[in-house]
Design an enzyme around this catalytic site. Structure first.
Site, PDB file in Angstrom:
ATOM      1  N   GLY A 159      26.891  43.016  41.040  1.00 14.78           N
ATOM      2  CA  GLY A 159      25.522  42.734  40.750  1.00 14.78           C
ATOM      3  C   GLY A 159      24.969  41.888  42.027  1.00 14.78           C
ATOM      4  O   GLY A 159      24.125  42.097  42.254  1.00 14.78           O
ATOM      5  N   ALA A 209      33.265  45.795  43.783  1.00 15.11           N
ATOM      6  CA  ALA A 209      34.608  46.044  44.556  1.00 15.11           C
ATOM      7  C   ALA A 209      35.007  44.976  45.649  1.00 15.11           C
ATOM      8  O   ALA A 209      34.564  44.848  46.321  1.00 15.11           O
ATOM      9  CB  ALA A 209      34.377  48.123  45.802  1.00 15.11           C
ATOM     10  N   TYR A 236      41.932  51.605  51.099  1.00 13.36           N
ATOM     11  CA  TYR A 236      40.179  51.680  50.830  1.00 13.36           C
ATOM     12  C   TYR A 236      39.852  52.824  50.629  1.00 13.36           C
ATOM     13  O   TYR A 236      39.752  53.020  49.767  1.00 13.36           O
ATOM     14  CB  TYR A 236      39.430  50.935  51.692  1.00 13.36           C
ATOM     15  CG  TYR A 236      38.536  50.999  51.658  1.00 13.36           C
ATOM     16  CD1 TYR A 236      37.904  50.423  50.300  1.00 13.36           C
ATOM     17  CD2 TYR A 236      37.507  51.416  52.347  1.00 13.36           C
ATOM     18  CE1 TYR A 236      36.339  50.098  49.718  1.00 13.36           C
ATOM     19  CE2 TYR A 236      36.188  51.005  51.632  1.00 13.36           C
ATOM     20  CZ  TYR A 236      35.436  50.472  50.556  1.00 13.36           C
ATOM     21  OH  TYR A 236      34.061  50.978  50.302  1.00 13.36           O
TER      22      TYR A 236
HETATM   23  N1  NAD Z   1      28.836  47.742  52.459  1.00  8.53           N
HETATM   24  C1  NAD Z   1      28.127  49.086  52.855  1.00  8.53           C
HETATM   25  O1  NAD Z   1      28.996  49.102  54.340  1.00  8.53           O
HETATM   26  C2  NAD Z   1      29.313  50.486  52.234  1.00  8.53           C
HETATM   27  C3  NAD Z   1      30.018  51.574  52.497  1.00  8.53           C
HETATM   28  C4  NAD Z   1      30.465  52.489  51.450  1.00  8.53           C
HETATM   29  C5  NAD Z   1      30.749  51.892  50.079  1.00  8.53           C
HETATM   30  N2  NAD Z   1      30.311  50.602  50.630  1.00  8.53           N
HETATM   31  C6  NAD Z   1      30.244  50.184  48.525  1.00  8.53           C
HETATM   32  O2  NAD Z   1      28.921  49.745  47.764  1.00  8.53           O
HETATM   33  C7  NAD Z   1      29.716  48.834  47.585  1.00  8.53           C
HETATM   34  C8  NAD Z   1      28.669  47.320  47.548  1.00  8.53           C
HETATM   35  O3  NAD Z   1      29.459  47.230  48.528  1.00  8.53           O
HETATM   36  P1  NAD Z   1      28.522  45.676  49.184  1.00  8.53           P
HETATM   37  O4  NAD Z   1      28.290  46.124  50.490  1.00  8.53           O
HETATM   38  O5  NAD Z   1      26.891  45.586  48.208  1.00  8.53           O
HETATM   39  O6  NAD Z   1      29.557  44.768  49.175  1.00  8.53           O
HETATM   40  P2  NAD Z   1      29.818  42.857  48.772  1.00  8.53           P
HETATM   41  O7  NAD Z   1      31.007  42.620  48.865  1.00  8.53           O
HETATM   42  O8  NAD Z   1      28.642  42.451  49.528  1.00  8.53           O
HETATM   43  O9  NAD Z   1      29.822  43.204  47.393  1.00  8.53           O
HETATM   44  C9  NAD Z   1      30.448  43.366  46.331  1.00  8.53           C
HETATM   45  C10 NAD Z   1      30.630  42.326  45.499  1.00  8.53           C
HETATM   46  O10 NAD Z   1      31.028  42.502  44.352  1.00  8.53           O
HETATM   47  C11 NAD Z   1      31.848  41.437  44.271  1.00  8.53           C
HETATM   48  N3  NAD Z   1      33.163  41.780  43.453  1.00  8.53           N
HETATM   49  C12 NAD Z   1      33.965  42.035  44.265  1.00  8.53           C
HETATM   50  N4  NAD Z   1      34.967  41.862  43.248  1.00  8.53           N
HETATM   51  C13 NAD Z   1      34.604  41.994  42.168  1.00  8.53           C
HETATM   52  C14 NAD Z   1      35.617  41.555  41.038  1.00  8.53           C
HETATM   53  N5  NAD Z   1      37.074  42.540  40.754  1.00  8.53           N
HETATM   54  N6  NAD Z   1      34.827  41.983  39.749  1.00  8.53           N
HETATM   55  C15 NAD Z   1      33.674  41.839  39.932  1.00  8.53           C
HETATM   56  N7  NAD Z   1      32.574  41.594  41.041  1.00  8.53           N
HETATM   57  C16 NAD Z   1      33.423  41.524  41.986  1.00  8.53           C
HETATM   58  C17 NAD Z   1      31.765  40.309  45.092  1.00  8.53           C
HETATM   59  O11 NAD Z   1      31.434  39.489  44.802  1.00  8.53           O
HETATM   60  C18 NAD Z   1      29.730  41.318  45.362  1.00  8.53           C
HETATM   61  O12 NAD Z   1      29.283  40.025  44.941  1.00  8.53           O
HETATM   62  C19 NAD Z   1      31.177  48.941  46.785  1.00  8.53           C
HETATM   63  O13 NAD Z   1      31.436  49.184  46.121  1.00  8.53           O
HETATM   64  C20 NAD Z   1      31.652  49.791  48.449  1.00  8.53           C
HETATM   65  O14 NAD Z   1      32.623  50.130  47.727  1.00  8.53           O
HETATM   66  C21 NAD Z   1      29.620  49.851  50.874  1.00  8.53           C
END
Ligand code: NAD
Length: 353
Positions: free
Chosen positions: A9, A82, A181
């Protein structure tokens, strides 16, 4: 008392959700391990709304889940945490599988262990589950061409001869991931759906296209082509464009993604199919680079013929099912979104000099 738990979050999408969710829940809790690849500092991000409680913990740790769920009984879980590096997942497969798959199963086991089943779990899966998806032959029939081979790419054969790509849509296109991934995100979807349907919890799946906009990490080298291009153009450099510039992506603006997720959190019922969330428009990488270069008055981008193994050629989606089911429509198209992202990048980078 209603509680929304958001794993991951404190990240890009989590922060965008953080100002909206407290309007709908008595309590909003973010569980995040403040991953150093994403967060330049382990401090609480300024963009995380102050009404959200941040608990620093790891989704793969049963002990962290036990500590959290002793106090938090979620009504809805939004599962964002993730590992997200598509190229990186080829060389760090275990890390991706551990966080994305085992992190999900640890969460589900902990929810059972603490007798804390939520009403709904919303999962942000990815367009990466589709790989190259389905391409159309001249007679209109669909075929799954699979992954482009190294030999094809070395020869500059970027497309599949005689075929044209079609937009992804979960009820029509079968997932065929071409990255580790993408495979872990598909496993996440399957694990979560089986668990939810067996335990009478509503699963809501989203397959997000390329999310971009203010708030995205400017330091993570593994994600975010839009921010990478913008930083090159801002420095007055030529943006290098891979292949022939005609790689297609759907760039979806962060606020549009956040609104779609909130609609799912508040209104959606169980649905066998994932919602495809994008802008609904495919944009070539060259077009994106030109928009960004124009914004900064940088030199024209140049195709350099380089390629990355595992990159899919064409990724866009049909959002009509999501629009109808979620009463949601994207509002910011790529021209305006790029302008807003560049303004954000300027504000961050100019404050550092
Ligand atoms: N941003 C994109 O373009 C995109 C596209 C498709 C899917 N997604 C999905 O959306 C979700 C969020 O993406 P985002 O862009 O906000 O990514 P992000 O990397 O900004 O945020 C992910 C957050 O998860 C936290 N995190 C990582 N590993 C962790 C763990 N082991 N335990 C607890 N927290 C952990 C990180 O610190 C980070 O704050 C992900 O599941 C990603 O697969 C994102």
């Amino acid at each position: 008392m209603t509680t929304c738990l958001v794993t991951g979050g404190a990240g890009f999408i989590g922060c965008a959700l953080s100002s909206v969710l407290p309007e709908h829940f008595d309590r909003v809790v973010a569980l995040d391990n403040m991953h150093p690849q994403v967060h330049e500092s382990p401090e609480r991000p300024a963009a995380l709304d102050e009404r959200v409680e941040l608990v620093v913990g790891d989704v793969t740790s049963a002990a962290d889940w036990d500590a959290l769920l002793a106090d938090v009984k979620p009504t809805v879980v939004v599962h964002l945490a993730a590992e997200t590096g598509t190229a990186q997942s080829l060389t760090e497969a275990t890390r991706h599988a551990l966080v994305n798959v085992v992190g999900t199963t640890e969460m589900l086991d902990a929810l059972v262990r603490h007798d804390a089943l939520p009403e709904k779990v919303v999962l942000t899966s990815s367009r990466a589950v589709y790989g190259e998806g389905a391409w159309a032959a001249a007679d209109g029939s669909l075929t799954y061409p699979g992954q482009r081979s190294d030999a094809m790419l070395e020869a500059g054969q970027w497309d599949f001869p005689g075929l044209t790509p079609t937009p992804f849509e979960s009820s029509r296109v079968t997932p065929t991931p071409t990255s580790v991934y993408g495979s872990t995100k598909l496993a996440q979807e399957n694990v979560l759906t089986s668990w939810c349907l067996a335990l009478n919890v509503t699963p809501v799946l989203y397959r997000l296209q390329n999310v971009y906009g203010p708030g995205q990490s400017l330091s993570n080298p593994y994600t975010g082509i839009v921010s990478f291009f913008a930083q090159r153009a801002k420095a007055g450099e030529v943006i290098p464009v891979y292949e022939d510039g005609q790689i297609i992506r759907d760039f979806v603006y962060i606020d549009d993604v956040a609104r779609a997720i909130v609609q799912g959190v508040l209104h959606s019922g169980a649905n066998r199919h994932a919602y495809d969330i994008g802008s609904g428009e495919g944009t070539s990488i060259m077009r994106l680079a030109e928009l960004i270069a124009e914004n900064y008055g940088a030199p024209a981008p140049q195709v350099n013929g380089m390629f990355r193994n595992g990159d899919v050629r064409a990724a866009s989606c049909d959002i009509s099912a999501a629009e109808a089911a979620l009463d949601w429509h994207p509002q910011v198209m790529v021209e305006e979104g790029v302008r807003r992202l560049c303004t954000f990048i300027d504000s961050v980078l100019d404050s550092r000099v």
